[in-house]
Design a protein around this motif. Structure first.
Motif, short mmCIF file in Angstrom:
data_model
loop_
_atom_site.label_atom_id
_atom_site.label_comp_id
_atom_site.label_asym_id
_atom_site.label_seq_id
_atom_site.Cartn_x
_atom_site.Cartn_y
_atom_site.Cartn_z
N THR A 21 -39.65 17.84 25.05
CA THR A 21 -39.26 19.20 25.41
C THR A 21 -38.91 20.08 24.21
N ARG A 61 -38.03 28.35 31.18
CA ARG A 61 -37.92 27.20 32.08
C ARG A 61 -37.66 25.91 31.28
N LEU A 62 -38.32 25.78 30.14
CA LEU A 62 -38.09 24.61 29.30
C LEU A 62 -36.66 24.58 28.76
N THR A 64 -34.06 25.96 30.20
CA THR A 64 -33.19 25.65 31.32
C THR A 64 -33.16 24.15 31.59
N TYR A 65 -34.33 23.54 31.55
CA TYR A 65 -34.42 22.10 31.77
C TYR A 65 -33.65 21.34 30.69
N LYS A 69 -30.32 18.77 30.90
CA LYS A 69 -30.47 17.35 30.56
C LYS A 69 -29.64 16.93 29.35
N TYR A 74 -30.01 20.88 23.20
CA TYR A 74 -30.31 22.28 23.54
C TYR A 74 -29.69 23.22 22.50
#
Length: 89
Positions: A21, A61-62, A64-65, A69, A74
């Motif tokens: 990711t 979206r990536l 947010t994911y 996680k 992040y």
């Protein structure tokens, strides 16, 4: 995008896991910067504008994911790429 002199950024290796990711976020950020540069000299290129909007949505979206996680990774990705975080996070 100030990512050149960093030794801690293992997700930027081109020959490693492209499904990771943070790597996808990095590559999306790279493509966003290229499209933004293109649109500065071609402001009426509406096809590229739509592509940029779609790419920004995918990167969001990536992010947010990844924030759900692994919050530490992040935050590290945000700092390394120099991009803003998500609203309300």
């Amino acid at each position: 995008m100030n990512i050149q002199g960093s030794t801690d950024v293992r997700f930027l290796n081109d020959n490693q896991n492209t499904g990771f990711t943070p790597f996808q976020i990095y590559y999306s950020t790279y493509r966003v910067s290229r499209l933004t540069y293109h649109l500065e000299s071609h402001p009426k290129d509406y096809s590229s504008q739509i592509g940029l909007w779609k790419l920004l949505g995918k990167r969001k979206r990536l992010l947010t994911y990844l924030s759900g996680k692994n919050t530490g990774l992040y935050l590290k990705v945000l700092m390394k790429l120099g991009i803003r975080g998500l609203k309300g996070r």
